[in-house]
Scaffold this motif. Structure first.
Motif, PDB file in Angstrom:
ATOM      1  N   GLU A  46       0.833  -1.199   0.000  1.00 13.62           N
ATOM      2  CA  GLU A  46       0.000   0.000   0.000  1.00 13.62           C
ATOM      3  C   GLU A  46       0.874   1.258   0.000  1.00 13.62           C
ATOM      4  N   PRO A  47       0.390   2.352  -0.595  1.00 11.99           N
ATOM      5  CA  PRO A  47       1.141   3.602  -0.521  1.00 11.99           C
ATOM      6  C   PRO A  47       1.385   3.990   0.941  1.00 11.99           C
ATOM      7  N   GLY A  48       2.611   4.384   1.256  1.00 15.55           N
ATOM      8  CA  GLY A  48       2.942   4.786   2.616  1.00 15.55           C
ATOM      9  C   GLY A  48       3.316   3.638   3.532  1.00 15.55           C
ATOM     10  N   SER A  49       3.370   2.407   3.017  1.00 18.26           N
ATOM     11  CA  SER A  49       3.722   1.261   3.852  1.00 18.26           C
ATOM     12  C   SER A  49       5.163   1.373   4.341  1.00 18.26           C
ATOM     13  N   THR A  50       5.404   0.822   5.536  1.00 21.02           N
ATOM     14  CA  THR A  50       6.763   0.759   6.074  1.00 21.02           C
ATOM     15  C   THR A  50       7.359  -0.612   5.791  1.00 21.02           C
ATOM     16  N   LEU A  51       8.678  -0.679   5.874  1.00 19.52           N
ATOM     17  CA  LEU A  51       9.343  -1.954   5.645  1.00 19.52           C
ATOM     18  C   LEU A  51       8.944  -2.974   6.713  1.00 19.52           C
ATOM     19  N   ARG A  52       8.729  -2.513   7.935  1.00 18.19           N
ATOM     20  CA  ARG A  52       8.296  -3.432   8.990  1.00 18.19           C
ATOM     21  C   ARG A  52       6.944  -4.041   8.621  1.00 18.19           C
ATOM     22  N   LYS A  84       8.314   0.497  -3.093  1.00 17.72           N
ATOM     23  CA  LYS A  84       7.428   0.998  -4.128  1.00 17.72           C
ATOM     24  C   LYS A  84       6.021   0.449  -3.893  1.00 17.72           C
ATOM     25  N   ALA A  85       5.026   1.303  -4.014  1.00 13.95           N
ATOM     26  CA  ALA A  85       3.644   0.853  -3.876  1.00 13.95           C
ATOM     27  C   ALA A  85       3.233   0.075  -5.122  1.00 13.95           C
ATOM     28  N   ARG A 105      12.380  -2.157  -6.786  1.00 15.27           N
ATOM     29  CA  ARG A 105      12.887  -1.898  -8.132  1.00 15.27           C
ATOM     30  C   ARG A 105      12.112  -0.802  -8.845  1.00 15.27           C
ATOM     31  N   GLY A 106      10.812  -0.734  -8.615  1.00 15.50           N
ATOM     32  CA  GLY A 106      10.001   0.259  -9.303  1.00 15.50           C
ATOM     33  C   GLY A 106       9.415  -0.262 -10.584  1.00 15.50           C
ATOM     34  N   GLY A 107       8.804   0.614 -11.350  1.00 13.25           N
ATOM     35  CA  GLY A 107       8.119   0.214 -12.569  1.00 13.25           C
ATOM     36  C   GLY A 107       6.698  -0.211 -12.282  1.00 13.25           C
ATOM     37  N   GLN A 108       6.036  -0.785 -13.300  1.00 12.68           N
ATOM     38  CA  GLN A 108       4.648  -1.166 -13.149  1.00 12.68           C
ATOM     39  C   GLN A 108       4.512  -2.410 -12.281  1.00 12.68           C
ATOM     40  N   SER A 109       3.328  -2.553 -11.702  1.00 14.02           N
ATOM     41  CA  SER A 109       3.043  -3.736 -10.904  1.00 14.02           C
ATOM     42  C   SER A 109       3.185  -4.989 -11.768  1.00 14.02           C
ATOM     43  N   GLU A 157     -14.486  -1.242  -8.724  1.00 15.35           N
ATOM     44  CA  GLU A 157     -13.544  -1.425  -7.619  1.00 15.35           C
ATOM     45  C   GLU A 157     -12.103  -1.361  -8.105  1.00 15.35           C
ATOM     46  N   MET A 158     -11.809  -2.046  -9.194  1.00 13.44           N
ATOM     47  CA  MET A 158     -10.441  -2.090  -9.688  1.00 13.44           C
ATOM     48  C   MET A 158     -10.004  -0.756 -10.289  1.00 13.44           C
ATOM     49  N   ARG A 159     -10.958   0.003 -10.821  1.00 14.54           N
ATOM     50  CA  ARG A 159     -10.630   1.323 -11.373  1.00 14.54           C
ATOM     51  C   ARG A 159     -10.064   2.246 -10.306  1.00 14.54           C
ATOM     52  N   ASP A 160     -10.434   2.030  -9.055  1.00 16.95           N
ATOM     53  CA  ASP A 160     -10.004   2.911  -7.968  1.00 16.95           C
ATOM     54  C   ASP A 160      -8.701   2.461  -7.310  1.00 16.95           C
ATOM     55  N   ARG A 161      -8.131   1.360  -7.766  1.00 19.24           N
ATOM     56  CA  ARG A 161      -6.900   0.860  -7.158  1.00 19.24           C
ATOM     57  C   ARG A 161      -5.681   1.433  -7.872  1.00 19.24           C
ATOM     58  N   ASP A 162      -4.677   1.795  -7.080  1.00 18.25           N
ATOM     59  CA  ASP A 162      -3.481   2.423  -7.639  1.00 18.25           C
ATOM     60  C   ASP A 162      -2.654   1.474  -8.491  1.00 18.25           C
ATOM     61  N   ASP A 163      -2.751   0.164  -8.197  1.00 12.71           N
ATOM     62  CA  ASP A 163      -1.868  -0.775  -8.872  1.00 12.71           C
ATOM     63  C   ASP A 163      -2.522  -1.494 -10.044  1.00 12.71           C
TER      64      ASP A 163
END
Length: 383
Positions: A46-52, A84-85, A105-109, A157-163
């Motif tokens: 999720e956006p803003g997730s921590t490594l922990r 990366k989210a 690494r980044g890039g698309q899901s 539902e899927m339209r609203d997901r960032d990934d």
């Protein structure tokens, strides 16, 4: 006594150093060695997730045995702040080192949901798919036609997901008008289309998109790809073709595209039309006549009338010599290749054979026999 104390201290220090070295070696083996994951998973960050949070999620899904070692490895390699989210495919037995590379690494899901907007020759469909980690294949969740009935909840539902990933898949043989009309209902794209691209100039293919991309930018990508394909195949054309320009080859490719959906037949279909042009015969192909009736705007939806076959129009190849003035659809790469490198045959005729393909003939007598067989097939199917 002091000697004994010093000796014992040195011994303890050596033991401690040995234990530390062993712990570090064990930790490195845990970090770089094969992981415990028995089946691939989709990891959502999720956006803003921590490594922990991510490491504990991985432990909960059985991907890592010691989440604290993953965090230590991330600190040591300066990757702790590079999460990366998105949704990422974590393969079975992936090491912690490999997993860190995947989520930083980044890039698309590489996992999760994909929305595919399919522009066909006769219809437009939207498909919502989700990756099955176990097979690494997408599984259909929902499908619908834009503007026809209720939109599935899965799409909303899927339209609203960032990934969520997006693709526009354009079928071979669609016309430029059909493509532009279809893109109007693609609600994840933006902007108006100022002008319909020239017929034949859009490359059928699958295009990765992002929400907010403009329709004009997508059409520009399609045009650039078709121009590149046409230049490449024209440079490798066979000798002795009865047309002199890439535009003529594009027109021929569009006719081939509309005449057969069987990939292996395209060079043979091309040979029929090339032989006809070489001998001064008219092409006499229904798809060009249909394009003259519809102007590429939709499907005719009925058989051609005698009046349409007799009409003097630029696209009626029963009445004109040579090629029509423009392509009649957007041909795919294989039809382009067939147009510049047709099969070497003596065929001048073909007709449907009842299997989805065609029966080819060298002479009119052979062709008439094939036509008679096709009519028998049609009559049997009607009974």
């Amino acid at each position: 006594m002091w000697k004994n104390l010093a000796s014992n201290g040195i011994t303890l220090l050596i033991v401690a150093m040995a234990l530390l070295a062993g712990a570090i070696g064990w930790g490195m083996n845990q970090y770089r060695g094969e992981g415990p994951l028995e089946q691939a998973i989709c990891l959502r960050v999720e956006p803003g997730s921590t490594l922990r949070e991510v490491s504990e999620d991985l432990a909960g899904q059985g991907a890592v045995a010691y989440p604290q070692i993953l965090r230590i490895g991330a600190d040591y390699t300066d990757l702790a702040d590079d999460l990366k989210a998105g949704s990422f495919l974590v393969p079975e037995r992936a090491s912690m080192e490999e997993i860190l590379g995947i989520v930083t690494r980044g890039g698309q899901s590489t996992c999760g949901t994909e929305i595919v907007y399919r522009i066909g020759v006769a219809a437009v469909e939207v498909e919502v798919r989700e990756l099955d980690p176990a097979t690494a294949r997408f599984v259909e969740v929902a499908e619908f036609t834009p503007g026809a009935g209720e939109v599935p909840a899965a799409y909303t539902e899927m339209r609203d997901r960032d990934d969520t990933r997006y693709r526009v898949a354009m079928a071979e043989g669609a016309t430029s008008w059909q493509v532009v009309e279809a893109l109007k209902s693609a609600d994840f794209l933006t902007g108006e289309v100022g002008e319909i691209p020239a017929e034949g100039r859009l490359a059928p293919d699958s295009y990765e998109m992002r929400p907010g991309d403009s329709r004009e930018s997508l059409l520009a990508r399609m045009e650039a790809q078709q121009e590149e394909r046409l230049a490449e195949i024209w440079a490798d054309r066979a000798e002795g073709l009865p047309y002199d320009t890439p535009e003529d080859a594009l027109i021929m490719a569009s006719i081939i595209e509309k005449e057969t959906a069987v990939a292996d037949e395209r060079p043979q279909v091309a040979s029929v039309f090339v032989n006809r042009l070489r001998e001064g015969m008219r092409l006499q192909t229904d798809p060009t006549v249909i394009y003259g009736v519809t102007n590429g705007q939709g499907v005719l939806g009925r058989g051609l009338r005698r009046s349409e076959l007799d009409a003097e129009t630029p696209y009626n190849t029963y009445r004109i010599d040579g090629l029509p003035p423009t392509p009649i659809a957007n041909p795919g790469l294989e039809s382009l290749r067939a147009a510049v490198d047709p099969a070497r045959t003596e065929y001048r005729y073909f007709v449907a054979d009842g299997t989805g393909g065609h029966a080819f003939a060298r002479t009119l007598d052979e062709h008439n026999a094939n036509v008679a067989r096709w009519r028998e097939i049609e009559a049997d199917a009607a009974n």
